[in-house]
Design a protein around this motif. Structure first.
Motif, PDB file in Angstrom:
ATOM      1  N   LEU A 111     -62.876 -48.830 -87.174  1.00 33.92           N
ATOM      2  CA  LEU A 111     -63.251 -49.671 -86.028  1.00 33.92           C
ATOM      3  C   LEU A 111     -62.019 -50.089 -85.236  1.00 33.92           C
ATOM      4  N   PHE A 112     -60.928 -50.335 -85.939  1.00 39.54           N
ATOM      5  CA  PHE A 112     -59.671 -50.707 -85.285  1.00 39.54           C
ATOM      6  C   PHE A 112     -59.172 -49.591 -84.373  1.00 39.54           C
ATOM      7  N   VAL A 113     -59.459 -48.356 -84.711  1.00 39.80           N
ATOM      8  CA  VAL A 113     -59.090 -47.212 -83.873  1.00 39.80           C
ATOM      9  C   VAL A 113     -60.110 -47.028 -82.749  1.00 39.80           C
ATOM     10  N   ALA A 114     -61.385 -47.166 -83.072  1.00 36.48           N
ATOM     11  CA  ALA A 114     -62.452 -46.850 -82.119  1.00 36.48           C
ATOM     12  C   ALA A 114     -62.544 -47.832 -80.962  1.00 36.48           C
ATOM     13  N   ILE A 115     -62.425 -49.106 -81.240  1.00 34.55           N
ATOM     14  CA  ILE A 115     -62.629 -50.114 -80.193  1.00 34.55           C
ATOM     15  C   ILE A 115     -61.637 -49.955 -79.040  1.00 34.55           C
ATOM     16  N   PRO A 116     -60.334 -49.869 -79.302  1.00 36.01           N
ATOM     17  CA  PRO A 116     -59.420 -49.656 -78.172  1.00 36.01           C
ATOM     18  C   PRO A 116     -59.643 -48.309 -77.482  1.00 36.01           C
ATOM     19  N   ALA A 117     -60.009 -47.281 -78.246  1.00 36.88           N
ATOM     20  CA  ALA A 117     -60.230 -45.964 -77.639  1.00 36.88           C
ATOM     21  C   ALA A 117     -61.347 -46.040 -76.604  1.00 36.88           C
ATOM     22  N   ILE A 118     -62.433 -46.714 -76.941  1.00 35.91           N
ATOM     23  CA  ILE A 118     -63.555 -46.840 -75.996  1.00 35.91           C
ATOM     24  C   ILE A 118     -63.154 -47.716 -74.810  1.00 35.91           C
ATOM     25  N   LEU A 119     -62.396 -48.773 -75.064  1.00 35.35           N
ATOM     26  CA  LEU A 119     -61.925 -49.614 -73.953  1.00 35.35           C
ATOM     27  C   LEU A 119     -61.015 -48.820 -73.014  1.00 35.35           C
ATOM     28  N   PHE A 120     -60.089 -48.056 -73.584  1.00 37.00           N
ATOM     29  CA  PHE A 120     -59.201 -47.227 -72.757  1.00 37.00           C
ATOM     30  C   PHE A 120     -60.004 -46.173 -71.993  1.00 37.00           C
ATOM     31  N   TYR A 121     -60.954 -45.546 -72.664  1.00 32.06           N
ATOM     32  CA  TYR A 121     -61.791 -44.535 -72.022  1.00 32.06           C
ATOM     33  C   TYR A 121     -62.526 -45.129 -70.824  1.00 32.06           C
ATOM     34  N   ASN A 122     -63.166 -46.271 -71.027  1.00 32.07           N
ATOM     35  CA  ASN A 122     -63.912 -46.898 -69.931  1.00 32.07           C
ATOM     36  C   ASN A 122     -62.994 -47.300 -68.780  1.00 32.07           C
ATOM     37  N   GLY A 123     -61.825 -47.825 -69.105  1.00 30.85           N
ATOM     38  CA  GLY A 123     -60.879 -48.202 -68.054  1.00 30.85           C
ATOM     39  C   GLY A 123     -60.391 -46.999 -67.263  1.00 30.85           C
ATOM     40  N   LEU A 124     -60.062 -45.922 -67.963  1.00 33.98           N
ATOM     41  CA  LEU A 124     -59.592 -44.715 -67.282  1.00 33.98           C
ATOM     42  C   LEU A 124     -60.705 -44.045 -66.486  1.00 33.98           C
ATOM     43  N   LEU A 125     -61.909 -44.069 -67.013  1.00 32.32           N
ATOM     44  CA  LEU A 125     -63.040 -43.497 -66.277  1.00 32.32           C
ATOM     45  C   LEU A 125     -63.308 -44.289 -65.001  1.00 32.32           C
ATOM     46  N   ARG A 126     -63.179 -45.606 -65.094  1.00 34.88           N
ATOM     47  CA  ARG A 126     -63.343 -46.444 -63.906  1.00 34.88           C
ATOM     48  C   ARG A 126     -62.265 -46.114 -62.869  1.00 34.88           C
ATOM     49  N   LYS A 127     -61.030 -45.935 -63.322  1.00 37.18           N
ATOM     50  CA  LYS A 127     -59.947 -45.586 -62.397  1.00 37.18           C
ATOM     51  C   LYS A 127     -60.210 -44.230 -61.745  1.00 37.18           C
ATOM     52  N   ALA A 128     -60.747 -43.275 -62.519  1.00 31.52           N
ATOM     53  CA  ALA A 128     -61.094 -41.964 -61.962  1.00 31.52           C
ATOM     54  C   ALA A 128     -62.177 -42.112 -60.903  1.00 31.52           C
ATOM     55  N   ASP A 129     -63.149 -42.990 -61.147  1.00 30.48           N
ATOM     56  CA  ASP A 129     -64.212 -43.237 -60.163  1.00 30.48           C
ATOM     57  C   ASP A 129     -63.651 -43.855 -58.884  1.00 30.48           C
ATOM     58  N   VAL A 130     -62.720 -44.775 -59.030  1.00 33.48           N
ATOM     59  CA  VAL A 130     -62.104 -45.411 -57.859  1.00 33.48           C
ATOM     60  C   VAL A 130     -61.320 -44.379 -57.061  1.00 33.48           C
ATOM     61  N   LEU A 131     -60.533 -43.548 -57.733  1.00 37.64           N
ATOM     62  CA  LEU A 131     -59.768 -42.515 -57.033  1.00 37.64           C
ATOM     63  C   LEU A 131     -60.695 -41.509 -56.352  1.00 37.64           C
TER      64      LEU A 131
END
Length: 144
Positions: A111-131
């Protein structure tokens, strides 16, 4: 069973460590790419999408599968604990609790690995959507 007992932590934490390294590598690589990407070089929205989302599947896969790797470690740890209890013939509560506590650390690490991975994924996906939205505005394309 002895091989598993002696190497379970190394196997599970080794896999989760590799997943953590990949998560950080992809996150940093994408973040740096998004900072320097030249949207003008893309002429088609599909090219843009491919460029912006490169490696994000790997990041999502780490987030989605790390809990399962941790759970596998926990299940195997519990299996080893019960096997050892069955071989010893005694049911000492302290031994059982220690074995179960050690087994659960694998789930916590997953869980310690998964939680930040999903947060990073969502943040990067949002940035891709903005771009992508910026690119569409600059190229006169309607939003999909």
């Amino acid at each position: 069973m002895d091989f598993l007992k002696n190497n379970l932590d190394m196997l599970i934490f080794g896999i989760l460590g590799l997943m953590s390294f990949l998560m950080l590598w992809v996150t940093i690589e994408r973040w740096l790419y998004f900072r320097r990407v030249d949207l003008k070089k893309f002429s088609h929205p599909d090219e843009l999408n491919i460029g912006l989302t490169h490696n994000l599947t790997l990041l999502y896969s780490v987030g989605a599968n790390a809990p399962y790797i941790g759970l596998l470690g926990t299940v195997l740890g519990i299996l080893i604990t019960f096997h050892d209890l069955g071989q010893g013939g005694t049911a000492d509560v302290n031994t059982i609790m220690l074995g179960l506590a050690l087994a659960l650390k694998a789930t916590a690490t997953g869980l310690f690995v998964a939680i930040p991975a999903i947060l990073f994924y969502n943040g990067l996906l949002r940035k891709a959507d903005v771009l992508t939205a910026i690119w569409r505005k600059e190229h006169g394309h309607e939003a999909l």
